[in-house]
Design an enzyme around this catalytic site. Structure first.
Site, PDB file in Angstrom:
ATOM      1  N   SER A 137       0.825  -1.124  -0.142  1.00 50.70           N
ATOM      2  CA  SER A 137      -0.048  -0.042  -0.027  1.00 50.70           C
ATOM      3  C   SER A 137       0.777   1.162   0.067  1.00 50.70           C
ATOM      4  CB  SER A 137      -0.883  -0.019   1.227  1.00 50.70           C
ATOM      5  OG  SER A 137       0.013   0.179   2.512  1.00 50.70           O
ATOM      6  N   ASP A 138       0.179   2.415  -0.677  1.00 49.07           N
ATOM      7  CA  ASP A 138       0.835   3.546  -0.413  1.00 49.07           C
ATOM      8  C   ASP A 138       0.565   3.880   1.213  1.00 49.07           C
ATOM      9  OD1 ASP A 138       2.105   5.875  -0.548  1.00 49.07           O
ATOM     10  OD2 ASP A 138       1.026   6.541  -2.284  1.00 49.07           O
ATOM     11  N   TRP A 139       1.464   4.728   1.708  1.00 48.75           N
ATOM     12  CA  TRP A 139       1.461   5.198   3.070  1.00 48.75           C
ATOM     13  C   TRP A 139       0.079   5.617   3.584  1.00 48.75           C
ATOM     14  CZ3 TRP A 139       5.309   2.979   1.496  1.00 48.75           C
ATOM     15  CH2 TRP A 139       6.205   2.446   2.052  1.00 48.75           C
ATOM     16  N   GLN A 140      -0.587   4.941   4.406  1.00 55.37           N
ATOM     17  CA  GLN A 140      -1.958   5.236   4.981  1.00 55.37           C
ATOM     18  C   GLN A 140      -3.070   5.075   4.014  1.00 55.37           C
ATOM     19  OE1 GLN A 140      -2.524   5.421   8.006  1.00 55.37           O
ATOM     20  NE2 GLN A 140      -0.073   5.903   8.592  1.00 55.37           N
ATOM     21  N   ALA A 141      -2.898   4.258   2.672  1.00 56.05           N
ATOM     22  CA  ALA A 141      -3.726   4.092   1.611  1.00 56.05           C
ATOM     23  C   ALA A 141      -4.751   2.663   1.777  1.00 56.05           C
ATOM     24  CB  ALA A 141      -3.075   3.951   0.380  1.00 56.05           C
TER      25      ALA A 141
END
Length: 789
Positions: free
Chosen positions: A273-277
């Protein structure tokens, strides 16, 4: 006229998937397990490794944790695993000391040079490995560049999927040849920064992130195209994006992850995941997400969608053990394939650059501090920066400079930095970047910490000293736009160099396509004073140039984002040490209004909405972005895609087409999917040859480009008039000629049939055109596809 007959019935290539209606995202389950295609030995090692882990250790392997790097997977000492260190980014190991800052992806694409792009990846990878980083978060192919206003387009390569695909695969080959894992990002439809993440309304309602609504054909032929190149090149990982995709978040969209990426493209690595995605646990895992980064929810430690939730889901039967094992094997296979079980330790200085300090929840192995990994890479950086500089105008051979007696240097982009050497500042903090100092790179997570920077003024002074040239300069744009702003410059210089810049950063999209800091007024003021004005732009994207036709503007150079050797590279071009060979990887239109066909989705109504699903971005332009749009609607442009001048001239002749076999035999549709998709798609259907000759007086590099015009396609949506399907970069001495060969694959000749869910070569005549830009086409030929008897 050239005539080649191809059997269309051989070329209907089946791809697994379900027809996708516009604006919907059909479910695709289960998540297909990796079988390690191409990585068989490493896959066997990964199987053995994972079989020896406890349930809790497997959950740890798929969940990010606090640690010394931007992203971290904790070590498991019991089995000799030291963990994984993930670091930004696409042009530098962002936070590191004693590391290089390379030219941006946009600059690399403007070089149109496969070899330099490969070396850029190779040297980048070596620096990541030297710092103990297992995973480099790059390269970037999403955003592709749907909108010229996109805030992160400079991190990627080009709005053309073919050019971007070639650049991505060469970057990945180089990076992984160095032993570091590449992470291709951001998957998929991540074409704007505005409202890329959910937010709270004034009344406390969660307003979901923007949904990129893309039809099936556009998805395949445009946005998925470069990802297919990256998967075929063997990228270890792919990062899913923040935005929603046809209504479903990118990191839990089963159609794009399970259906397109893991099934149709045969991706064997892992999706992070992208960060906090990440917005769900079990649901995202079943939809195809393999690794959650950074692991915590909203930065709160000990809270995660993965972690303990994974172990509980396995125990209560809501998640199959086989799926977790597949996630772990996908993560460990490239680790063993790249021999990362024997790897340099993490640079001990790295923890001081993060907000989370030791002790960590999991052990990490550290080495020496401030390891110098630059290893003489400055010369390659200088070479790429020069190769990615595009000469757009050169009236009466204003360039190259020939030891002028006097030289004027103007603009706030010419001098050294005054606010430090780290461009992390966000667009929210500073929407135009810093006022003073040249722009070698842009901002956000794709930036880098400069260990040194050669500014244009510094390099020009050094070069001028060799010729005894008098150098005068004013770097204050406010002063330059005043009526008497140039009064201190005496005498009027023989040549005036104006340096302009355009900032962009993650988190916000560009507000204007003109260069920043009152640039047009600066050019007008200097050009009114100096009838030999040369304009150089450093820009995080394309610029419109309302001053381009000013007769006193004699030359224009688009230098993009050149990295740490900025000044040396531009002096190489200005003085002719390097003959410019860069070509535009985008179109420069006549005005900003010409780009409204794919605006960033943003309005006062949306910003004030209480509707959770109000943010909808409909990609109604379909396949017609950048030059495809301007060509289809027959619109005039200032400088077309692929354009770029040289200090020499070239000729082109002898177009011919060769078939690899006299007969193309049919291939079974039942071929197993391999990384990159059906292997038959990548087979060579024909070869187009053309001879290029240097007809000038100096050595230089030509970039012949091949464009295809498709026969009529049975599709309700417009098909581009011409699409790039080949290019080469050829170095030629005066009077020398060489043959450029373009290898056209079946994929190159195909379109995506949304009804049959197949890549199909259409029946009829393809027009093959070869030239030096998308609108400077010298030679034409034809390929004809007929029904097989």
């Amino acid at each position: 006229m050239l005539l080649v007959t191809l059997w269309s019935s051989l070329l209907a290539l089946t791809a697994q998937g379900v027809a996708q209606d516009y604006g919907t995202s059909p479910p695709v389950y289960p998540s297909p397990p990796s079988t390690g295609i191409g990585w068989e030995v490493a896959f066997t090692q990964a199987q053995a490794f994972v079989s020896n882990l406890t349930l809790e250790e497997k959950a740890q392997l798929v969940t990010g944790t606090e640690g010394p790097c931007v992203g971290n997977i904790g070590g498991i000492p019991r089995v000799g695993f030291d963990g994984l260190c993930l670091q930004d980014g696409p042009l530098a190991i962002r936070q590191a000391t004693y590391a290089s800052v390379f030219p941006a992806g946009l600059t690399a694409a403007a070089s149109w040079d496969r070899g330099l792009i490969y070396l850029r990846g190779l040297f980048l990878g070596a620096e990541f490995k030297g710092k103990g980083s297992h995973v480099a978060l790059g390269p970037v192919v999403g955003p592709l560049g749907r909108s010229a206003y996109g805030g992160r387009g400079w991190e990627s390569f080009s709005p053309d999927p073919y050019l971007t695909g070639v650049a991505a695969e060469n970057t990945i080959w180089g990076m992984q040849r160095s032993g570091v894992q590449a992470c291709l990002k951001h998957y998929i439809g991540n074409e704007q920064e505005t409202h890329r993440n959910p937010a709270l309304s004034p009344n406390g309602t969660t307003i979901e992130a923007v949904s990129s609504n893309i039809d099936d054909r556009t998805m395949h032929e445009l946005y998925l195209w470069p990802f297919a190149h990256g998967v075929r090149a063997g990228t270890a990982s792919i990062m899913c994006s923040y935005n929603r995709l046809n209504g479903s978040y990118g990191c839990q969209n089963s159609k794009t992850l399970n259906g397109l990426l893991k099934t149709e493209l045969g991706f064997q690595g892992y999706v992070m995941s992208d960060w906090q995605a990440t917005h769900a646990g079990v649901h995202a895992i079943k939809a195809g997400l393999d690794m959650d980064m950074p692991g915590s929810i909203g930065g709160l430690q000990n809270t995660s969608f993965f972690g303990g939730n994974v172990t509980r889901a396995i125990k209560n039967g809501t998640l199959d053990q086989d799926r977790l094992d597949d996630m772990a094997r996908r993560i460990m296979t490239p680790y063993f394939y790249l021999n990362q079980n024997e790897y340099p330790p993490v640079d001990k200085t790295e923890p001081t650059l993060n907000s989370n300090y030791p002790p960590y929840d999991h052990p990490f192995t550290f080495g020496a501090s401030n390891v110098d990994v630059r290893n003489g890479h400055g010369q390659l950086i200088r070479d790429i920066a020069a190769a990615g500089t595009v000469l757009l105008k050169n009236t009466n051979d204003a360039l190259p400079l020939k030891a002028p007696k006097t030289l004027g240097v103007f603009g706030n982009d010419a001098g050294d930095l005054v606010n430090g050497q780290y461009f992390l500042t966000s667009a929210f903090q500073n929407p135009f970047g810093y006022e003073y100092g040249t722009l070698p790179i842009a901002g956000g997570s794709g930036t880098g910490r400069l260990s040194y920077l050669v500014s244009p003024l510094e390099a020009l002074k050094a070069r001028a000293a060799l010729d005894g040239t008098l150098v005068q300069y004013i770097l204050n744009n406010n002063l330059l736009t005043q009526p008497s702003g140039l009064g201190a410059i005496v005498p009027v210089p023989e040549v005036c160099l104006v340096f302009l810049k355009s900032w962009a950063s993650e988190g916000s999209d560009r507000a204007s396509l003109e260069a920043d800091w009152d640039s047009s007024a600066v050019v007008s003021s200097v050009a009114a004073y100096c009838n030999n004005t040369v304009v150089i732009t450093h820009s995080a994207g394309l610029n419109v140039m309302p001053w381009a036709n000013n007769p006193n503007v004699t030359a224009i150079l688009a230098a993009h984002l050149p990295g740490q050797e900025s000044g040396n590279a531009i002096v190489d071009i200005l003085y002719g040490t390097v003959n410019p060979s860069g070509k535009l990887p985008y179109t420069i239109a006549l005005s900003e209004s010409d780009y409204r066909f794919s605006d960033i989705t943003n309005s006062t109504k949306l910003l004030e909405t209480e509707d959770p699903n109000a943010w909808q971005s409909n990609f109604t332009e379909g396949l017609l972005i950048d030059y495809r749009h301007f060509d289809y609607y027959n619109k005039s442009v200032l400088y077309e895609f692929g354009f770029g001048l040289s200090y020499t001239t070239f000729d082109m002749f002898d177009l011919s087409t060769d078939m690899p076999n006299t007969t193309i035999n049919p291939l079974p549709d039942s071929l197993p999917i391999a990384p990159g998709g059906n292997p038959s798609l990548w087979q060579i259907a024909c070869t187009v040859n053309v001879t290029v000759m240097n007809t000038g007086d100096v050595a230089g590099a030509a970039v012949p480009q091949l464009y295809l015009s498709f026969p009529p396609i049975p599709s309700p949506m417009p098909t581009p008039l011409n699409v790039l399907r080949g290019f080469d970069k050829i170095w030629l001495e005066p009077s020398e000629s060489q043959t450029a060969s373009f290898l056209l694959t079946r994929r190159d000749l195909s379109y995506w049939n949304v009804e049959t869910q197949e890549w199909v070569i259409p029946i009829g005549a393809f027009e093959v055109t070869v030239g030096f830009s998308s609108r400077d086409l010298w030679l034409k030929g034809q390929l004809t596809v007929t029904e097989r008897d």
